[in-house]
Design a protein around this motif. Sequence first.
Motif, short mmCIF file in Angstrom:
data_model
loop_
_atom_site.label_atom_id
_atom_site.label_comp_id
_atom_site.label_asym_id
_atom_site.label_seq_id
_atom_site.Cartn_x
_atom_site.Cartn_y
_atom_site.Cartn_z
N ALA A 216 0.85 -1.19 0.00
CA ALA A 216 0.00 0.00 0.00
C ALA A 216 0.89 1.24 0.00
CB ALA A 216 -0.88 -0.03 1.24
N ASP A 217 0.43 2.30 -0.63
CA ASP A 217 1.12 3.60 -0.66
C ASP A 217 2.44 3.55 -1.43
OD1 ASP A 217 -0.90 4.43 1.00
OD2 ASP A 217 0.26 3.99 2.82
N SER A 218 2.70 2.48 -2.23
CA SER A 218 3.97 2.42 -2.97
C SER A 218 3.88 3.24 -4.25
CB SER A 218 4.30 0.97 -3.32
OG SER A 218 3.32 0.48 -4.20
N GLY A 219 2.68 3.56 -4.68
CA GLY A 219 2.52 4.32 -5.92
C GLY A 219 2.60 3.45 -7.17
N VAL A 220 2.82 2.13 -6.97
CA VAL A 220 2.90 1.22 -8.11
C VAL A 220 1.50 0.69 -8.40
CG1 VAL A 220 3.80 -1.03 -8.88
CG2 VAL A 220 5.28 0.57 -7.65
N PRO A 221 1.07 0.70 -9.68
CA PRO A 221 -0.31 0.28 -9.97
C PRO A 221 -0.55 -1.19 -9.64
CG PRO A 221 0.93 0.66 -12.01
CD PRO A 221 1.81 1.10 -10.88
N ASP A 222 -1.66 -1.45 -9.00
CA ASP A 222 -2.02 -2.81 -8.63
C ASP A 222 -2.95 -3.38 -9.71
OD1 ASP A 222 -2.83 -5.15 -7.54
OD2 ASP A 222 -3.30 -4.35 -5.57
N LEU A 223 -2.32 -3.90 -10.77
CA LEU A 223 -3.10 -4.31 -11.94
C LEU A 223 -3.98 -5.52 -11.67
CD1 LEU A 223 -0.33 -4.01 -14.66
CD2 LEU A 223 -2.25 -2.47 -14.26
N PHE A 224 -3.44 -6.48 -10.93
CA PHE A 224 -4.14 -7.76 -10.83
C PHE A 224 -5.23 -7.76 -9.77
CE2 PHE A 224 -0.18 -8.93 -12.88
CZ PHE A 224 -0.67 -9.65 -13.96
N ALA A 225 -5.05 -6.96 -8.72
CA ALA A 225 -6.09 -6.92 -7.70
C ALA A 225 -7.28 -6.11 -8.18
CB ALA A 225 -5.53 -6.33 -6.41
N ALA A 226 -7.09 -5.43 -9.29
CA ALA A 226 -8.14 -4.56 -9.78
C ALA A 226 -9.36 -5.36 -10.24
CB ALA A 226 -7.60 -3.76 -10.95
N ALA A 227 -10.45 -4.67 -10.32
CA ALA A 227 -11.69 -5.30 -10.78
C ALA A 227 -11.53 -5.78 -12.22
CB ALA A 227 -12.82 -4.28 -10.70
N GLU A 228 -12.32 -6.75 -12.59
CA GLU A 228 -12.28 -7.27 -13.96
C GLU A 228 -12.39 -6.13 -14.98
OE1 GLU A 228 -11.71 -10.42 -14.99
OE2 GLU A 228 -11.30 -10.81 -12.88
N GLU A 229 -13.21 -5.16 -14.65
CA GLU A 229 -13.42 -4.04 -15.58
C GLU A 229 -12.11 -3.29 -15.82
OE1 GLU A 229 -15.81 0.02 -15.18
OE2 GLU A 229 -16.97 -1.74 -14.54
N ARG A 230 -11.35 -3.10 -14.72
CA ARG A 230 -10.09 -2.36 -14.87
C ARG A 230 -9.05 -3.22 -15.62
NH1 ARG A 230 -6.51 -0.29 -10.10
NH2 ARG A 230 -4.72 0.22 -11.39
N MET A 231 -9.11 -4.51 -15.39
CA MET A 231 -8.20 -5.38 -16.14
C MET A 231 -8.52 -5.33 -17.62
SD MET A 231 -7.60 -8.69 -13.70
CE MET A 231 -6.54 -9.50 -14.88
N ALA A 232 -9.80 -5.32 -17.93
CA ALA A 232 -10.20 -5.24 -19.35
C ALA A 232 -9.74 -3.92 -19.95
CB ALA A 232 -11.71 -5.39 -19.47
N GLU A 233 -9.82 -2.86 -19.16
CA GLU A 233 -9.39 -1.55 -19.65
C GLU A 233 -7.88 -1.55 -19.91
OE1 GLU A 233 -10.19 1.63 -16.96
OE2 GLU A 233 -9.19 3.09 -18.27
N TYR A 234 -7.11 -2.20 -18.99
CA TYR A 234 -5.66 -2.27 -19.19
C TYR A 234 -5.34 -3.05 -20.47
CZ TYR A 234 -0.74 -3.10 -18.84
OH TYR A 234 0.60 -3.14 -19.14
N ALA A 235 -6.07 -4.14 -20.68
CA ALA A 235 -5.83 -4.94 -21.89
C ALA A 235 -6.07 -4.09 -23.14
CB ALA A 235 -6.72 -6.18 -21.90
#
Length: 283
Positions: A216-235
């Motif tokens: 937490a608070d590292s500033g690095v994006p947490d891609l995998f813990a994100a909701a499916e919707e956000r994962m789809a957006e990253y893809a």
Amino acid sequence: MTDSTTTPAHAQVFRPGLLDGQVALVTGGGTGIGLGISELLAELGAHVVIASRKPEHLEAALASITARGYKASVVQLDVRDPERVKQVITDVAETHGRIDLLVNNAAGNFYAPSATLSPNAWKAVVEIDLYGTFYCSQAVYPIMAKQGGGRIVSTSMTLHYRGWPLMAHATAAKAGVDALTKTLAVEWAPQRIRVNAIAPGPIPTEGVRKAFTPPADSGVPDLFAAAEERMAEYARKGIPLGRWGSPRDVANMVAFLASPAGDWITGGIFVVDGGEWLAKAQP
Ligand code: NAP
């Protein structure tokens, strides 16, 4: 046009029985990408020996492959232990008469700030990813040299191409795997041992989901813990070919390298990432 998210690519590409009679050893082959590799090699006719530490991984993988009528066996192995590596590889060769393919896939990984990374944490990852790859490759060398050749495929990554915060241990180890791949390819070509590596892009395995959960608070994006919707957006935005990878995407490259089509290929590092790292390199 086919789409490998809906149609198994190997069904159109690799003929049944392509690897009949071959013996393949896959480290870390009981989960994630390694399991995908083990399954495809077995489907193509190889006897696959899966080697890793945890009996629950080994037993589940063995049951799922053999239940489908394919050939596999398992052995408990920590690739950080060079004596045990030598013993296991010698035993596999004695039991099966040969080892045609070694897949160095075992790895450990987790996010950790470099400033406070403990010596033990650094050592654990470098020992599994880099030392383990060397120990297994060295142990399989006399067997492959004696039988007139063989193939080694190691699993690298792309994160060290540009640097990746909180991953000093893994990126350093995988850069070492790349260097080792090129050196062994040249050194062992006279023995007809082809040595290559695969650099997968983002493939949401359970292992990588755990590893890529940043503090937490590292500033690095947490891609995998994100909701499916956000994962789809990253893809959509971050991966030029528009989807996350699958273990099968990586396995297809291993099968190609293990096949006669890989006969004149050595020292290569094959990026299988839907174009992700190149797109990240754009301004
Ligand atoms: P994973 O499921 O966590 O796979 C790691 C495997 O390594 C596990 O099966 C684990 O089995 C085994 N392992 C760990 N330490 C070991 C040790 N000391 N000795 C023997 N086996 C050990 O993760 P994955 O995502 O499939 O990753 C597979 C490979 O792909 C790794 O080399 C990874 O660096 C690479 N990669 C993955 C991605 C991705 O996005 N998924 C991207 C780039 C590269 P046990 O726990 O049973 O030992």
